[in-house]
Design an enzyme around this catalytic site. Structure first.
Site, short mmCIF file in Angstrom:
data_model
loop_
_atom_site.label_atom_id
_atom_site.label_comp_id
_atom_site.label_asym_id
_atom_site.label_seq_id
_atom_site.Cartn_x
_atom_site.Cartn_y
_atom_site.Cartn_z
N HIS A 90 29.44 -23.20 66.79
CA HIS A 90 29.40 -24.63 67.11
C HIS A 90 27.95 -25.10 67.31
CE1 HIS A 90 31.08 -28.19 69.68
NE2 HIS A 90 30.81 -28.55 68.44
N GLU B 172 41.18 -15.37 71.89
CA GLU B 172 42.33 -14.65 72.43
C GLU B 172 43.54 -14.73 71.52
OE1 GLU B 172 42.00 -12.84 75.17
OE2 GLU B 172 39.92 -13.52 75.23
N ARG C 138 36.29 -29.09 63.33
CA ARG C 138 36.96 -28.28 64.34
C ARG C 138 37.86 -27.24 63.66
NH1 ARG C 138 33.60 -29.12 68.34
NH2 ARG C 138 33.51 -31.30 68.98
#
Length: 338
Positions: free
Chosen positions: A296, A276, A246
């Protein structure tokens, strides 16, 4: 293996399905048990997920949605299980909230281990040989001997995390390329050290000893930003960072500094920071040529997807019928960090 008969209270219940690349034929056992399968385009916002979960008895989570406490509360009257495709559920399902609502959460351990490990090794090779920088070049274009890449056998690889994925990566690197491999894990694995011929090092020592540092732990409160400025600051100059776990396990500010100072020559991510966020924008703007980012996809092979979906379908059937499943996570399971 066929599903056990669905409980009478689930007859006609809805199973919400999100994600792409799912072979819908694999969900037919749910149809045969009187459950209505409802696939939805993904990803859904929190509000959309909360609305869609109302009335559902099960949620097969194969997308990028965040099953937050608010989304789960909206379905508390009927929802009995969230079956997550993959192992890294921590950033996608609020398991603590699910526990409070008596909603089982399952995952699919082992189903995608080969896919993730193979993808990670492929990206190690890509980054080590500098392949992304050379795509489309009609001639090598070396400016000096110092630009020539190294063979993998000449490199030292450090792996943070020695769970199933970390172990498989070590097996491939050792058996296939003769790479020197070390690892760090909260729990030391002497049996793996003996079997594979790898060595254990504390985290900072591992960073200092690794030409290529691989991140392979789940994202939890304990592991978030564990690869920080101290860890990156110990890496050899020009080292490669490979994170197919991650993104938030690597502190973005520390990564920026490492790239800026040349401590990190290339960073590999499967999934990136929130688009963002200001830090993500700065990394892409200033180091686009030294970032190798995919969306991913490490676990998304046809074979791994079939294994994960079959396992999730079985888990849904077990929870709806018997109230539990061997792949449940949360308060009744041990910590996934290895």
């Amino acid at each position: 293996m066929p599903l056990p008969p669905a409980g009478a209270d689930c007859e006609g219940g809805t199973v919400l399905v999100t994600g792409t690349g799912i072979d819908m034929a694999l969900l037919e056992p749910l149809d045969r048990q009187g459950l209505k399968v409802r696939p939805l385009a993904s990803p859904l916002t929190e509000d959309q997920l909360a609305r869609e979960l109302v009335g559902a008895v099960a949620y097969l989570h194969g997308g990028e949605e965040r099953a937050t406490a608010r989304a789960l509360r909206a379905a508390r009257e009927t929802l009995r299980v969230v079956a997550f495709l993959g192992v890294g559920y921590e950033n996608f399902v609020d398991v603590a909230a699910a526990d409070r609502l008596d909603i089982a959460v399952t995952n699919t351990p082992g189903a995608a281990t080969d896919a993730v490990a193979t993808f990670t090794v492929a990206q190690i090779i890509n980054a080590n040989l500098g392949i992304p920088r050379r795509l489309g070049d009609p001639v090598p274009g070396w400016h000096g001997a110092e630009e020539l890449p190294h063979e993998l056998a000449a490199r030292s690889v450090g792996i943070i995390g020695m769970g199933a994925n970390g172990r498989r990566i070590a097996e491939i690197l050792r058996g296939g390329f003769g790479v020197r491999v070390s690892y760090f894990s909260r729990t030391r694995r002497p049996e793996i050290e003996r079997e594979l011929g790898i060595s254990y090092l504390p985290l900072l020592d591992l960073a200092a000893a690794s030409d290529i540092l691989v991140v392979m732990v789940p994202e939890t409160g304990e592991t978030r930003s564990m690869v920080d400025s101290t860890v990156i600051g110990r890496m050899p100059e020009g080292a490669i960072l490979v994170n197919t776990a991650r993104p938030n396990i690597v502190c973005p500010g520390a990564l920026y500094a490492g790239l800026e100072k040349g401590r990190v020559s290339m960073a590999v991510f499967d999934g990136f920071y929130d688009p963002e966020s200001e830090e993500a924008g700065e990394l892409r703007r200033d180091f686009a040529g030294r970032l190798l980012i995919t969306g991913h996809i490490a676990s998304h092979t046809a074979e791994a997807m079939r294994r994960m979906v079959r396992q999730a379908v079985k888990s849904i059937g077990n929870v709806l019928t018997y109230g539990s499943d061997e792949h449940e996570v949360g308060s009744r399971s041990a910590s996934p960090f290895r």
